[in-house]
Design a protein around this motif. Structure first.
Motif, PDB file in Angstrom:
ATOM      1  N   CYS A 149      14.009  -9.720   8.005  1.00 14.17           N
ATOM      2  CA  CYS A 149      12.552  -8.867   8.720  1.00 14.17           C
ATOM      3  C   CYS A 149      12.357  -7.531   8.570  1.00 14.17           C
ATOM      4  CB  CYS A 149      11.907  -9.522  10.091  1.00 14.17           C
ATOM      5  SG  CYS A 149      11.750 -11.226  10.479  1.00 14.17           S
ATOM      6  N   PRO A 150      12.765  -6.944   7.316  1.00 14.06           N
ATOM      7  CA  PRO A 150      12.356  -5.244   7.487  1.00 14.06           C
ATOM      8  C   PRO A 150      11.084  -5.310   7.529  1.00 14.06           C
ATOM      9  CG  PRO A 150      12.230  -6.372   5.186  1.00 14.06           C
ATOM     10  CD  PRO A 150      12.837  -7.374   6.471  1.00 14.06           C
ATOM     11  N   ALA A 151      10.253  -5.998   8.066  1.00 11.61           N
ATOM     12  CA  ALA A 151       8.625  -5.289   8.083  1.00 11.61           C
ATOM     13  C   ALA A 151       8.455  -5.123   9.319  1.00 11.61           C
ATOM     14  CB  ALA A 151       7.781  -6.820   7.484  1.00 11.61           C
ATOM     15  N   GLN A 152       9.267  -5.673  10.136  1.00 10.37           N
ATOM     16  CA  GLN A 152       9.370  -5.880  11.724  1.00 10.37           C
ATOM     17  C   GLN A 152       9.239  -4.291  12.053  1.00 10.37           C
ATOM     18  OE1 GLN A 152      10.720  -9.046  14.311  1.00 10.37           O
ATOM     19  NE2 GLN A 152       9.801 -10.589  12.671  1.00 10.37           N
ATOM     20  N   LEU A 153       9.899  -2.787  11.485  1.00  7.78           N
ATOM     21  CA  LEU A 153      10.180  -2.392  11.283  1.00  7.78           C
ATOM     22  C   LEU A 153       8.883  -1.499  12.023  1.00  7.78           C
ATOM     23  CD1 LEU A 153      12.516  -0.191  11.494  1.00  7.78           C
ATOM     24  CD2 LEU A 153      11.261   0.850   9.482  1.00  7.78           C
ATOM     25  N   PRO A 154       8.618  -0.384  13.343  1.00  8.92           N
ATOM     26  CA  PRO A 154       7.418  -0.229  13.659  1.00  8.92           C
ATOM     27  C   PRO A 154       7.635   1.646  12.985  1.00  8.92           C
ATOM     28  CG  PRO A 154       9.516  -0.334  15.266  1.00  8.92           C
ATOM     29  CD  PRO A 154      10.044  -0.570  14.281  1.00  8.92           C
ATOM     30  N   SER A 155       5.952   1.778  12.521  1.00 16.31           N
ATOM     31  CA  SER A 155       5.631   2.844  11.376  1.00 16.31           C
ATOM     32  C   SER A 155       5.648   4.100  11.856  1.00 16.31           C
ATOM     33  CB  SER A 155       4.587   2.340  11.474  1.00 16.31           C
ATOM     34  OG  SER A 155       3.115   1.720  12.326  1.00 16.31           O
ATOM     35  N   LEU A 156       5.921   4.067  12.879  1.00 17.79           N
ATOM     36  CA  LEU A 156       6.183   4.992  13.654  1.00 17.79           C
ATOM     37  C   LEU A 156       7.652   5.905  14.116  1.00 17.79           C
ATOM     38  CD1 LEU A 156       3.200   6.229  15.506  1.00 17.79           C
ATOM     39  CD2 LEU A 156       3.474   6.770  12.694  1.00 17.79           C
ATOM     40  N   PHE A 157       8.346   6.424  13.938  1.00 17.14           N
ATOM     41  CA  PHE A 157       9.389   7.516  14.421  1.00 17.14           C
ATOM     42  C   PHE A 157       9.629   6.755  15.497  1.00 17.14           C
ATOM     43  CE2 PHE A 157      12.520  10.155  15.364  1.00 17.14           C
ATOM     44  CZ  PHE A 157      14.348   9.315  14.583  1.00 17.14           C
ATOM     45  N   THR A 158       8.906   7.526  16.341  1.00 20.72           N
ATOM     46  CA  THR A 158       8.576   7.168  17.880  1.00 20.72           C
ATOM     47  C   THR A 158       8.993   6.488  18.272  1.00 20.72           C
ATOM     48  OG1 THR A 158       6.577   7.616  18.643  1.00 20.72           O
ATOM     49  CG2 THR A 158       7.756  10.246  18.438  1.00 20.72           C
ATOM     50  N   GLU A 159       7.779   5.117  17.638  1.00 21.84           N
ATOM     51  CA  GLU A 159       8.319   3.753  18.608  1.00 21.84           C
ATOM     52  C   GLU A 159       9.382   3.508  18.176  1.00 21.84           C
ATOM     53  OE1 GLU A 159       5.200   1.951  16.732  1.00 21.84           O
ATOM     54  OE2 GLU A 159       3.992   2.983  17.005  1.00 21.84           O
TER      55      GLU A 159
END
Length: 863
Positions: free
Chosen positions: A258-268
């Motif tokens: 599930c690589p799409a579960q990576l948050p889009s912002l580095f802080t998250e």
């Protein structure tokens, strides 16, 4: 002594002397000695060809670094002859035993062990991407009972060699040689891996599984891995993929699919890492002392009846690269300006596993600043051995360390020393990212932060697996510690690798393309296909492609689009849509690249100069586009960079499109044409000795990152408002996709350094020189100028349009009365229409010296 295979020749020598003395005195005694000699001779022959010999790999390249506090000698044992199963000999030798002589370690003094039946054969495919090592390698771990390992590297000319730079070839060759020295039984083959590996599986026979690192994100390697693995699966061979990431238990990990579960912002992303229990499990796995080498078991790397073709010599290696590289690429590499990076030969030396681990040990012992001063003091000299052609990029690096007798530690970026030292080894896999992070956390001296509020993590967290309390969210306001800089190198690389996996997963699932708008506001866009390329074999670069129309003539130039500051490749999608609607089936192939430090390309901790970006664009034209004729189009700083690259590309550049371009532009009536020896280009190639780099007085390099942070903090809340102002004619085109892309880029790690690097820029070459004869590009130029430019001001836009009008013949100026600073995205129809009118000039332009250059090409192109 009878179990020592090295003893019997010495006994034989002694026996012969004794026989000579007793032959005439005691015939019976002589017969006895001969019988004993025959018995020992027979046993020695059996011992030499059947019984196993153990070889300590610390003698052949497995570094047992002193900063591993509880090192166990989990050695690979190289066996010859019959196949044996894996065995566990318990805890390894002590450090005192490791210093024993080779003869004491080399021979097995125990009685021969009972032979076991081999029921499983594991083939470990070494791809050349993140897996060219013996330590922390998933393919060599978790051996089953009665299983043997057969390591294989296939040198695929089209995958590893075609159109590659000399720098990358040197790095790869060093890594391959190191692997062969560490694993003498490594099977080495040449040829297309898509056919060689399945054939090798059949040749070995009874292979039960093939272990290979998870899919890379770069286009060439990813396609090869997927094709080979699919072929093996279809032939009923089990394929086991192993994950080299820092946190293989994370929700977005490849294991979970599930690589799409990576948050889009580095802080998250940082918040999830530091606030979830699964991270602790990953840390334990990552820092397990037993993983410092290969596995909790010894591994048998067995010789089989399969032949290995042997590592080619360096000259043969280059010849293989030349054979699969197109004539245009070979000619470009031999005749045009080089793009050699600073410290190129030193980077190649650090690319092997043995040298990379030694460099890591030295970094931990010396610290960042002393390490930089000792190894990174000659940027250009270290690069001159790679290419005889001069390089603006390496000269720019030399300018930083040479000016006013600067020490590297005072002028390089805060994370530049470990970035230069370890990026190549990390990309090839000669060095594990987990090993580097573990070294930063537990084997570097702890450096107290300068500012008290930067110590919040250190005060609140006590982790025995993270002695120095280093986390990806660390963002000190003043400076960065030596150990923190080392950790940042791998943490930042991890983030951009995951971001690339996310983008590709979204694209392959047909959900969307990361960085493009998810809403329907504004003018329509044509989404580009996402690809990745590793520049210099080290740093990830994202690029988009759009296919050609069916009537496109292969002899016509392709088009490369370069964005402006803080923007990215998707900003061209609306213009591409408009261009296709007008050109139809005559549409050329189009590429759009994310400059290093922007978009989804990496932001490594380097010193960014105009020559770094020009070299990146140049190399993209040679390696990815493979030296086909090209039309360059750029906006803002992308336009200024395009002008510089057009001069360096020579006959390959067939046209320039400049949208509200940056760059020094002198009134033609006031510009004085210099002599060739006095041009700005010549001065830059010499490192601008008359304008040396001067660090910021008193506060030094720490102030550059602080300045970058301050700019980002001030502008970040105003991104949406500022975009609406810049897109004055079409504010709806400043949609949420664009806002999100810029905000994401601003919060990505490394952004402050890019802004601060502006202080390091060398003197700019004027556009009058780089796009005008006799020293610059002489082909057709289209200048599209949005006259309502609210970045430089409408008055400046009017003045520059007028100056371009008078610059030289062949420069066409198209004024867009209501357009702003980014006309290609704000008024895409207007820009596309101007391009369609101008494009025939680029298609018809052929430099007068092209045919003569090809006719007189050199016999050998690869240096």
């Amino acid at each position: 002594l009878l179990f020592d295979p090295g003893v019997y020749p010495r006994i034989r020598c002694i026996s012969k002397k004794i026989i000579s003395r007793t032959m005439f005195n005691d015939f019976i005694s002589t017969i006895s000695w001969l019988s004993l000699l025959l018995t020992i001779e027979i046993y020695g022959t059996v011992n030499a060809f059947i019984l196993p010999r153990e070889i300590n790999l610390s003698r052949v390249g497995i570094n047992t670094s002193p900063y591993h506090t509880k090192t166990t000698s989990k050695e690979i044992k190289l066996y010859t002859g019959k196949l044996f199963t894996a065995t566990n000999n318990g805890e390894g030798d002590t450090s005192e035993q490791e210093n024993n002589s080779l003869n004491e370690k080399q021979f097995n003094l125990d009685p021969p062990k009972e032979e076991h039946k081999v029921t499983r054969k594991r083939l470990v495919w070494l791809t050349g991407s993140n897996d060219l090592r013996t330590h922390d390698h998933g393919g060599f771990q978790e051996l089953l009972e009665e299983e043997v390992v057969v390591p294989v590297f296939c040198l695929d000319p089209n995958l590893h060699l075609r159109s590659r730079s000399i720098e990358y070839l040197q790095q790869l060759y060093a890594a391959i040689k190191s692997m062969k020295e560490s694993i003498p039984n490594l099977i080495f083959r040449n040829g297309s891996v898509i056919t060689v590996l399945p054939e090798l599986v059949d040749e070995i026979g009874d292979v039960t599984s093939v272990h290979v690192v998870a899919d890379d994100v770069t286009t060439r390697m990813r396609n090869a891995q997927q094709s080979v693995c699919q072929n093996l699966i279809e032939n009923s061979v089990e394929v086991v993929r192993w994950d080299p990431s820092l946190r293989p238990l994370a929700p977005w990990a490849i294991k979970n699919g599930c690589p799409a579960q990576l948050p889009s912002l580095f802080t998250e992303y940082c918040d999830m890492i530091e606030n979830n229990d699964w991270v602790l499990a990953s840390k334990n796995q990552m820092n397990d002392d037993d993983d410092n080498f290969l596995n909790n078991k010894d591994i048998l790397l067995t010789a089989t009846s399969v032949d290995s073709e042997g590592i080619p010599s360096w000259e043969e290696f280059l010849s293989m690269a030349e054979e699969v590289t197109t004539e245009s690429v070979r000619y470009a590499r031999s005749s045009l300006l080089a793009t050699t990076q600073p410290y190129a030969s030193q980077i190649a030396e650090w690319s092997s596993e043995t040298n990379a681990q030694q460099a890591l040990e030295n970094y931990c012992l010396l610290g960042r600043d002393e390490f930089a001063d000792q190894y990174l003091s000659n940027a250009a000299e270290s690069s001159s051995s790679v290419s005889k052609n001069r390089s603006l990029y390496s000269a720019g690096g030399e300018r930083l360390v040479r000016g006013n007798s600067n020490k590297p530690s005072s002028v390089l970026a805060l994370r530049e020393a470990p970035t230069v030292a370890f990026s190549s080894a990390l990309s090839l896999g000669s060095l594990s990212s987990r090993k580097v992070l573990e070294a930063a956390r537990n084997h570097c001296d702890s450096t107290p932060p300068v500012l008290s509020w930067d110590a919040k993590n250190r005060q609140s967290i006590d982790d025995i697996k993270n002695k120095n309390s280093l986390y990806p969210s660390d963002d000190p306001w003043w400076g960065r510690s030596s150990e923190g800089a080392l950790a940042d190198v791998v943490e930042w690389r991890e983030w951009y690798q995951l971001l690339a996996q996310r983008s590709l997963a979204l694209q392959e699932s047909t959900l969307s393309v990361e960085g493009s708008s998810d809403d329907d506001s504004g003018d329509p866009r044509e989404l580009g296909e996402v690809h990745y390329w590793r520049w210099k074999g080290q740093h990830l670069v994202r690029y988009l492609t759009w296919s050609a129309g069916k009537d496109y003539d292969e002899k016509d130039p392709v088009m490369l689009l370069i964005h402006g500051f803080a923007a990215s490749a998707p900003q061209w999608e609306r213009m591409v849509y408009s261009l296709r609607s007008k050109l139809g089936d005559k549409m050329p192939p189009i590429y759009a690249i994310d400059l290093l430090g922007f978009g989804h390309s990496e932001k490594p901790g380097l010193s960014y100069t105009q020559y770094l970006w020009e070299s990146q664009i140049f190399d993209f034209c040679i390696e990815v586009i493979e030296a086909k004729p090209v039309v360059l189009a750029g906006n803002s700083i992308g336009g200024g960079l395009s002008c510089g690259v057009s001069s360096s590309l020579g006959h390959l550049c067939r046209g320039l499109i400049l949208c509200n371009t940056a760059g020094v532009l002198v009134d033609p009536d006031k510009y004085q044409q210099p002599l060739e020896s006095e041009t700005s280009t010549e001065a830059a190639l010499e490192g601008n000795p008359e304008q040396p780099y001067e660090p910021v007085p008193l506060v030094g390099r720490n102030s550059l990152d602080l300045f970058g942070k301050t700019v980002i903090d001030l502008i970040f809340p105003q991104v949406e408002e500022r975009l609406v102002s810049i897109y004055g004619a079409r504010p709806q085109n400043a949609d949420q996709g664009l806002v999100k892309a810029i905000q994401q880029g601003a919060t990505n790690p490394g952004s402050p350094n890019i802004i601060g690097s502006g202080q390091k820029l060398g003197p700019n070459r004027p556009l009058n020189e780089v796009i005008c004869p006799p020293f610059g590009f002489v082909g057709p130029v289209l200048v599209v100028m949005g006259l309502e430019d609210r970045v430089s001001s409408p008055m400046v836009a009017q003045q520059r349009a007028s100056t371009f009008d008078r610059l030289r013949d062949g420069v066409k100026v198209e004024r867009l009365e209501t357009g702003g600073h980014c006309p290609q995205d704000e008024l895409p129809d207007g820009v596309a229409e101007a391009i369609c009118k101008w494009l025939p000039q680029a298609l018809d332009f052929v430099p007068s010296d092209v045919q003569e250059q090809i006719k007189n090409k050199k016999e050998s192109y690869v240096r």
